[in-house]
Motif scaffolding. Structure first.
Motif, PDB file in Angstrom:
ATOM      1  N   ASP A   1       5.987  -1.373  -9.198  1.00  0.00           N
ATOM      2  CA  ASP A   1       5.772  -2.442 -10.181  1.00  0.00           C
ATOM      3  C   ASP A   1       6.048  -1.959 -11.602  1.00  0.00           C
ATOM      4  O   ASP A   1       6.590  -2.699 -12.425  1.00  0.00           O
ATOM      5  CB  ASP A   1       4.331  -2.960 -10.079  1.00  0.00           C
ATOM      6  CG  ASP A   1       4.048  -3.588  -8.728  1.00  0.00           C
ATOM      7  OD1 ASP A   1       4.758  -4.542  -8.358  1.00  0.00           O
ATOM      8  OD2 ASP A   1       3.122  -3.117  -8.033  1.00  0.00           O
ATOM      9  N   GLU A   2       5.635  -0.740 -11.902  1.00  0.00           N
ATOM     10  CA  GLU A   2       5.933  -0.111 -13.189  1.00  0.00           C
ATOM     11  C   GLU A   2       6.345   1.338 -12.926  1.00  0.00           C
ATOM     12  O   GLU A   2       5.845   1.969 -11.993  1.00  0.00           O
ATOM     13  CB  GLU A   2       4.723  -0.116 -14.127  1.00  0.00           C
ATOM     14  CG  GLU A   2       4.304  -1.497 -14.610  1.00  0.00           C
ATOM     15  CD  GLU A   2       3.113  -2.039 -13.835  1.00  0.00           C
ATOM     16  OE1 GLU A   2       2.738  -3.203 -14.051  1.00  0.00           O
ATOM     17  OE2 GLU A   2       2.568  -1.296 -12.993  1.00  0.00           O
ATOM     18  N   VAL A   3       7.247   1.837 -13.773  1.00  0.00           N
ATOM     19  CA  VAL A   3       7.712   3.217 -13.627  1.00  0.00           C
ATOM     20  C   VAL A   3       7.697   3.889 -14.992  1.00  0.00           C
ATOM     21  O   VAL A   3       8.129   3.302 -15.992  1.00  0.00           O
ATOM     22  CB  VAL A   3       9.145   3.279 -13.044  1.00  0.00           C
ATOM     23  CG1 VAL A   3       9.527   4.736 -12.767  1.00  0.00           C
ATOM     24  CG2 VAL A   3       9.256   2.434 -11.775  1.00  0.00           C
ATOM     25  N   ILE A   4       7.209   5.114 -15.026  1.00  0.00           N
ATOM     26  CA  ILE A   4       7.116   5.892 -16.261  1.00  0.00           C
ATOM     27  C   ILE A   4       7.937   7.165 -16.089  1.00  0.00           C
ATOM     28  O   ILE A   4       7.879   7.822 -15.041  1.00  0.00           O
ATOM     29  CB  ILE A   4       5.648   6.250 -16.557  1.00  0.00           C
ATOM     30  CG1 ILE A   4       4.862   4.961 -16.801  1.00  0.00           C
ATOM     31  CG2 ILE A   4       5.526   7.180 -17.755  1.00  0.00           C
ATOM     32  CD1 ILE A   4       3.385   5.146 -16.766  1.00  0.00           C
TER      33      ILE A   4
ATOM     34  N   ARG B   1       1.534   7.263 -22.119  1.00  0.00           N
ATOM     35  CA  ARG B   1       2.275   6.034 -21.806  1.00  0.00           C
ATOM     36  C   ARG B   1       1.655   5.352 -20.585  1.00  0.00           C
ATOM     37  O   ARG B   1       1.537   4.117 -20.548  1.00  0.00           O
ATOM     38  CB  ARG B   1       3.741   6.379 -21.552  1.00  0.00           C
ATOM     39  CG  ARG B   1       4.599   5.246 -21.039  1.00  0.00           C
ATOM     40  CD  ARG B   1       4.678   4.108 -22.027  1.00  0.00           C
ATOM     41  NE  ARG B   1       5.489   3.018 -21.480  1.00  0.00           N
ATOM     42  CZ  ARG B   1       5.278   1.740 -21.715  1.00  0.00           C
ATOM     43  NH1 ARG B   1       4.268   1.370 -22.501  1.00  0.00           N
ATOM     44  NH2 ARG B   1       6.053   0.819 -21.191  1.00  0.00           N
ATOM     45  N   LEU B   2       1.233   6.137 -19.609  1.00  0.00           N
ATOM     46  CA  LEU B   2       0.577   5.569 -18.432  1.00  0.00           C
ATOM     47  C   LEU B   2      -0.694   4.826 -18.823  1.00  0.00           C
ATOM     48  O   LEU B   2      -0.965   3.727 -18.320  1.00  0.00           O
ATOM     49  CB  LEU B   2       0.249   6.687 -17.443  1.00  0.00           C
ATOM     50  CG  LEU B   2      -0.588   6.310 -16.219  1.00  0.00           C
ATOM     51  CD1 LEU B   2       0.131   5.255 -15.376  1.00  0.00           C
ATOM     52  CD2 LEU B   2      -0.888   7.555 -15.386  1.00  0.00           C
TER      53      LEU B   2
ATOM     54  N   ARG C   1      12.032   1.665  -9.273  1.00  0.00           N
ATOM     55  CA  ARG C   1      11.841   0.211  -9.370  1.00  0.00           C
ATOM     56  C   ARG C   1      12.505  -0.487  -8.177  1.00  0.00           C
ATOM     57  O   ARG C   1      11.933  -1.400  -7.586  1.00  0.00           O
ATOM     58  CB  ARG C   1      12.434  -0.317 -10.674  1.00  0.00           C
ATOM     59  CG  ARG C   1      11.628   0.024 -11.911  1.00  0.00           C
ATOM     60  CD  ARG C   1      11.991  -0.902 -13.064  1.00  0.00           C
ATOM     61  NE  ARG C   1      11.251  -0.524 -14.267  1.00  0.00           N
ATOM     62  CZ  ARG C   1      11.733   0.222 -15.239  1.00  0.00           C
ATOM     63  NH1 ARG C   1      12.965   0.687 -15.164  1.00  0.00           N
ATOM     64  NH2 ARG C   1      10.995   0.507 -16.296  1.00  0.00           N
TER      65      ARG C   1
ATOM     66  N   THR D   1      -4.935  -0.007  -7.261  1.00  0.00           N
ATOM     67  CA  THR D   1      -3.802   0.427  -8.073  1.00  0.00           C
ATOM     68  C   THR D   1      -3.547   1.895  -7.744  1.00  0.00           C
ATOM     69  O   THR D   1      -4.471   2.717  -7.802  1.00  0.00           O
ATOM     70  CB  THR D   1      -4.107   0.278  -9.574  1.00  0.00           C
ATOM     71  OG1 THR D   1      -4.261  -1.106  -9.879  1.00  0.00           O
ATOM     72  CG2 THR D   1      -2.987   0.857 -10.418  1.00  0.00           C
TER      73      THR D   1
ATOM     74  N   ARG E   1      -1.055  -2.709  -6.464  1.00  0.00           N
ATOM     75  CA  ARG E   1      -0.185  -2.435  -7.611  1.00  0.00           C
ATOM     76  C   ARG E   1       0.306  -0.997  -7.495  1.00  0.00           C
ATOM     77  O   ARG E   1      -0.502  -0.086  -7.317  1.00  0.00           O
ATOM     78  CB  ARG E   1      -0.958  -2.632  -8.905  1.00  0.00           C
ATOM     79  CG  ARG E   1      -0.157  -2.394 -10.194  1.00  0.00           C
ATOM     80  CD  ARG E   1      -1.075  -2.510 -11.406  1.00  0.00           C
ATOM     81  NE  ARG E   1      -0.366  -2.356 -12.666  1.00  0.00           N
ATOM     82  CZ  ARG E   1      -0.959  -2.221 -13.853  1.00  0.00           C
ATOM     83  NH1 ARG E   1      -2.303  -2.239 -13.932  1.00  0.00           N
ATOM     84  NH2 ARG E   1      -0.253  -2.083 -14.964  1.00  0.00           N
TER      85      ARG E   1
ATOM     86  N   THR F   1       6.015   7.472 -11.212  1.00  0.00           N
ATOM     87  CA  THR F   1       6.704   8.255 -12.227  1.00  0.00           C
ATOM     88  C   THR F   1       8.037   8.700 -11.643  1.00  0.00           C
ATOM     89  O   THR F   1       8.218   8.771 -10.424  1.00  0.00           O
ATOM     90  CB  THR F   1       5.907   9.500 -12.660  1.00  0.00           C
ATOM     91  OG1 THR F   1       6.020  10.530 -11.664  1.00  0.00           O
ATOM     92  CG2 THR F   1       4.454   9.168 -12.908  1.00  0.00           C
TER      93      THR F   1
ATOM     94  N   VAL G   1       2.271   1.997  -9.369  1.00  0.00           N
ATOM     95  CA  VAL G   1       2.826   2.614 -10.568  1.00  0.00           C
ATOM     96  C   VAL G   1       3.445   3.939 -10.126  1.00  0.00           C
ATOM     97  O   VAL G   1       2.817   4.713  -9.407  1.00  0.00           O
ATOM     98  CB  VAL G   1       1.747   2.864 -11.634  1.00  0.00           C
ATOM     99  CG1 VAL G   1       2.372   3.456 -12.893  1.00  0.00           C
ATOM    100  CG2 VAL G   1       1.002   1.582 -11.952  1.00  0.00           C
TER     101      VAL G   1
ATOM    102  N   VAL H   1       0.258   1.482 -20.090  1.00  0.00           N
ATOM    103  CA  VAL H   1       0.711   0.585 -19.013  1.00  0.00           C
ATOM    104  C   VAL H   1      -0.475   0.043 -18.222  1.00  0.00           C
ATOM    105  O   VAL H   1      -0.518  -1.135 -17.856  1.00  0.00           O
ATOM    106  CB  VAL H   1       1.691   1.327 -18.080  1.00  0.00           C
ATOM    107  CG1 VAL H   1       1.937   0.542 -16.793  1.00  0.00           C
ATOM    108  CG2 VAL H   1       3.008   1.580 -18.798  1.00  0.00           C
TER     109      VAL H   1
END
Length: 327
Positions: free
Chosen positions: A187-190, A200-201, A182, A142, A167, A171, A169, A204
């Protein structure tokens, strides 16, 4: 020829359009007629005086350009004349209609790739590739990519899974850049504009940890991330400090958690970046890396381009284009 002269250190207004003599190729140099000049974020720091310049102003500003070789030095293969290439200068001279650069910096532009796209992708990709190689991903990690929507981060986001990330992630700053990250493959964005984004991270990630952090923000944020990293094998690669200062982590901070920090800077690192340029253009020509171009502006709008870059408005690269040759 048309050129942008940096008259002093300071704000964007120190970049002034002027007519100056065209360069001639020294023994180990080439001269190109420029078709595209990328505006690079580090250039804004050099112009402001935050980073040292290779020579005192006034000087013709700029570091990279794409175009057609018009002249070569006596030690250089004349077959280069007429080829489409990208070049890197020795620290100045690229914001101009004609650019002299070391022949060793020349990278041919593959057929089917425009000069604008080659210029737009060169810096971002040539930093991203050695970062990913240094991370030595194995297919299970990750990773966290800071500022993953623009600049080097945008190239990391696009390439990370091809280099072994499981994975991704990222920002990004604001809704538009979150959507961009995205789209590029995160896969995920903060949103790192949120002061509590590291909390928040943590939410997630849930029970997962970060195996690799590509740190472009620096500052105290780097320290905040250490407890979210995988003990005994987590690694942080520091290659920028958008916060204004490098990562504020100590040997004790790392040792007590079994983590490593690699500083990606210095002459040896820059040699690796230079060596990656051919691969970057090949990746782009093959569709593996998408050039992100915000706008193509006339060369005489260099000061406006710097304002936009400093305000972190663009989602893609701003590229300058000289007027037709008058040489």
């Amino acid at each position: 020829m048309q050129a942008i002269v940096m008259t002093d250190t300071g704000g964007p207004d120190v970049l002034v359009a002027r007519e100056v003599p065209a360069p001639q190729a020294a023994a180990a140099e080439v001269v190109i007629r420029t078709e595209a000049i990328p505006v690079l974020f580090p250039e804004t720091r050099l112009r402001s005086g935050e980073f040292p310049l290779a020579a005192p102003p006034p000087l013709v500003f700029g570091f990279q350009a794409a175009g057609v070789v018009t002249e070569v030095g006596i030690d250089i293969d004349p077959a280069l004349v007429g080829q489409r290439v990208v070049v890197s200068t020795t620290g100045f001279g690229a914001y101009a209609e004609f650019v002299a650069a070391p022949a060793e910096s020349v990278v041919p532009i593959p057929d089917g790739l425009s000069s604008v796209d080659a210029a737009a992708v060169l810096m971002n990709g040539s930093v991203a590739i050695p970062l990913l190689e240094t991370a030595a991903l194995t297919g299970v990690e990750t990773v966290l990519i800071q500022a993953g929507a623009t600049g080097v981060g945008s190239a990391l986001t696009q390439l990370a899974k091809n280099y072994g990330a499981a994975r991704v992630v990222a920002t990004a700053g604001g809704p538009g850049k979150v959507a961009q990250a995205r789209k590029l493959g995160a896969d995920e964005v903060i949103d790192h504009n949120d002061p509590a984004w590291t909390a928040r991270l943590s939410e997630v990630l849930a029970d997962a940890t970060l195996d690799v952090v590509f740190d472009s923000i620096g500052g105290t944020t780097a320290l905040d991330l250490l407890d979210l990293m995988t003990p005994a094998r987590g690694r942080m690669l520091g290659y920028g400090w958008l916060s204004g200062v490098p990562a504020q982590v100590s040997a004790t901070d790392l040792t007590m958690r079994g983590l490593t920090f690699t500083g990606c800077a210095g002459p040896a690192w820059l040699s690796r970046v230079a060596a990656a340029r051919t691969a970057v253009l090949a990746h782009t020509a093959d569709g593996g890396l998408v050039p992100l171009v915000e706008a193509v502006l006339p060369l005489n709008q260099a000061s406006e381009a710097h304002r936009l870059v400093e305000d972190r408005v663009p989602l893609g690269k701003i590229v300058l284009r000289p007027e037709p040759s008058r040489r």
